[in-house]
Design an enzyme around this catalytic site. Sequence first.
Site, short mmCIF file in Angstrom:
data_model
loop_
_atom_site.label_atom_id
_atom_site.label_comp_id
_atom_site.label_asym_id
_atom_site.label_seq_id
_atom_site.Cartn_x
_atom_site.Cartn_y
_atom_site.Cartn_z
N ASP A 120 12.01 4.54 -4.58
CA ASP A 120 11.94 5.91 -4.04
C ASP A 120 13.32 6.49 -3.77
O ASP A 120 13.64 7.61 -4.17
CB ASP A 120 11.13 5.93 -2.74
CG ASP A 120 9.64 6.10 -2.98
OD1 ASP A 120 9.27 6.77 -3.96
OD2 ASP A 120 8.86 5.58 -2.18
N GLU A 173 3.32 1.15 3.26
CA GLU A 173 4.39 2.13 3.31
C GLU A 173 3.86 3.29 4.16
O GLU A 173 2.85 3.88 3.82
CB GLU A 173 4.75 2.65 1.92
CG GLU A 173 5.85 3.71 1.98
CD GLU A 173 5.95 4.57 0.73
OE1 GLU A 173 7.01 5.20 0.54
OE2 GLU A 173 4.98 4.64 -0.04
N ASN A 183 14.17 9.20 -6.60
CA ASN A 183 13.92 10.57 -6.13
C ASN A 183 15.20 11.34 -5.86
O ASN A 183 15.18 12.41 -5.26
CB ASN A 183 13.03 10.54 -4.88
CG ASN A 183 11.58 10.24 -5.24
OD1 ASN A 183 11.10 10.65 -6.30
ND2 ASN A 183 10.87 9.54 -4.37
N LEU A 200 0.84 -1.19 0.00
CA LEU A 200 0.00 0.00 0.00
C LEU A 200 0.87 1.24 0.00
O LEU A 200 1.58 1.52 0.98
CB LEU A 200 -0.92 0.01 1.21
CG LEU A 200 -1.76 -1.26 1.45
CD1 LEU A 200 -2.54 -1.14 2.74
CD2 LEU A 200 -2.69 -1.52 0.28
N ASP A 201 0.82 1.99 -1.08
CA ASP A 201 1.66 3.17 -1.20
C ASP A 201 1.26 4.26 -0.20
O ASP A 201 0.07 4.61 -0.09
CB ASP A 201 1.56 3.72 -2.63
CG ASP A 201 2.38 4.97 -2.85
OD1 ASP A 201 3.61 4.89 -2.74
OD2 ASP A 201 1.78 6.03 -3.12
N HIS A 252 0.35 7.15 4.89
CA HIS A 252 0.31 8.40 5.67
C HIS A 252 -0.42 9.50 4.91
O HIS A 252 -0.79 10.52 5.50
CB HIS A 252 1.72 8.85 6.02
CG HIS A 252 2.64 8.93 4.85
ND1 HIS A 252 3.43 7.88 4.46
CD2 HIS A 252 2.88 9.93 3.96
CE1 HIS A 252 4.13 8.22 3.39
NE2 HIS A 252 3.81 9.48 3.07
#
Length: 608
Positions: A390, A296, A394, A258-259, A262
């Site tokens: 990521d 995540e 990134n 699950l991306d 938050h």
Amino acid sequence: MKVGSQYLGENRCEFRVWAPMRSQVAVQVLSGDKRVISLSPEKNGYWHGILEGVSPNTRYQYLLDGELERPDPASHFQPQGVHGPSQVIDHSNFTWEDSQWRGLALEEYIIYELHVGTFTPEGTFTAIIPRLMELKSLGVNALEIMPVAQFPGTRNWGYDGTYLYGVQNSYGGVEGLKTLVNACHKVGMAVILDVVYNHFGPEGNYLWAYGPYFTDTYQTPWGDAVNYDQAYCNEVRNFFIENALYWFELYHIDALRLDAVHAIYDLSAQPFLQELGEATDSYSLTAQFPRYLIAESDLNDVRVLQSRETGGFGHASQWCDDFHHALHTLLTGEQDGYYQDFGAIEQLATSMQQGYIYTGQYSVNRQRNHGNFPRNCDGSNFVVCSQNHDQIGNRLIGERLANLVNFEGLKLAAGTVLLSPFIPMLFMGEEYGEASPFMYFVSHSDPDLVAGVRQGRKEEFQGFGWKEEDIPDPQGTKVFEESVLRWEKQESGMYRELRSLYQTLIQLRKDNPALASRDLSQLDATPHPEHPVLFLHRHHSEAAIFAIFNYKQDKVSVSLPLPMGIWNKILDSSDSQWGGQGSDLAPQLSSNVTITLNPSSFVVYSNT
């Protein structure tokens, strides 16, 4: 409540769509005998109908209030991309060959994260299959696939998807994904699918036309938040929960990652993430093999992992960024951006012992206290890595760890992750030291959106002190082409030696009872008081290992806090077989000894 089109056989198809604010909804059949058929209203804002004369592969769209033509929000396939019509899929048409598959226990997972488009030159699901036995021989038993929900164009990380039930057409669509999952299960490999439930991509998002899927009560980096706790949220939640079950049932997916949970804003007493955990566990009770949720989360909030009976969400595991950041800063010395909160050997020891480092302490980067304590957790509750999409993509030019540290540092990173008590995850190509970048790329068709993405990348890099003119163009084909793996490298020299080390570490992890244990109470991680050196003692029943990691790029002499007994050397990263300079460490040790460690090295001793 199932949504979308469900092919029933004999040229009959059921359609259901949620559009509570519409006074009329009809299906426009665009293939064969073109026609418009009205749907009937149901409770809670759904529209429903069973249509005759609709064969598999029929293309269709919805007609809202007699004038607005839009694709199906729950489309299973978009053959012409995000702006085209939807297509009816007969899921019974695929012949599964995994009836003997019973899944794997989560604590046994060795995860390999990949991006379909850059894993092979072909960039398709089926092109992955010839590589499966190679990954299997490495020791990998779980493939994690970055998002495949239909996104604009052909180049994208997948987090810009706008059809959560659709399978990217350029990757091979429905048939391609099922063929890959089927092949994985046949060789004993689980499949984790990355899904995005915190936002939708900006291009091809037609949900606004159907109903209040979004709320301006909360703002996210992508605009209005998904509506998980305001009026009409029950049906929004249903859309996402049915999506999770859809991947489990029709694609035989073993786990969902699950991306960025938050970024799911939900203040309800029974949060969506809790409901999703319950739905997943309920499905597993009667399923052929278990299903898992891996979150995540940037919150260091143990509620993600705690049982629902104690107020938690009941998810099986989560990515542990603290572990990555602590390891990365020790290896590279970087202290920019969020890395300013890390860099001490004591922090890596803490993470090795319990997962989270920040459990309520003050974070300089966040300028506030951060996290809570991961009470009652074990090693299977955390997924750790030295690299992921990521942390590579990134960066300014997508540098992998191979571009930031020397060969000894790459081996040290492998040892730290694979000797940890947590679920290890490798990022594609890491196992042989792939040096090609993995950069951020998109292929949007809207010029204004492209300009916005470019500007967003510039702003993102400001905190790292990178110059605007050095930022690669995410819309260009060059960044994509440069991100494709160069598989031929692993066949010779240090690349082959590194892959062999990964293979040996994974096998050792499986064979040694102390390393196979996920019990954090059977572990002692002790930092050296003066040097960036970590002592790791893991034990289970009669088996035990003692590992020493030197993160300094110089030789270090240390006195070992070695438990009583005779300890035999079983792996030394400085040995010539791993491309090292050779080791002077004794093949056998006892307590009260001082040893000299080579720069950026690790060694493992066993009591057997």
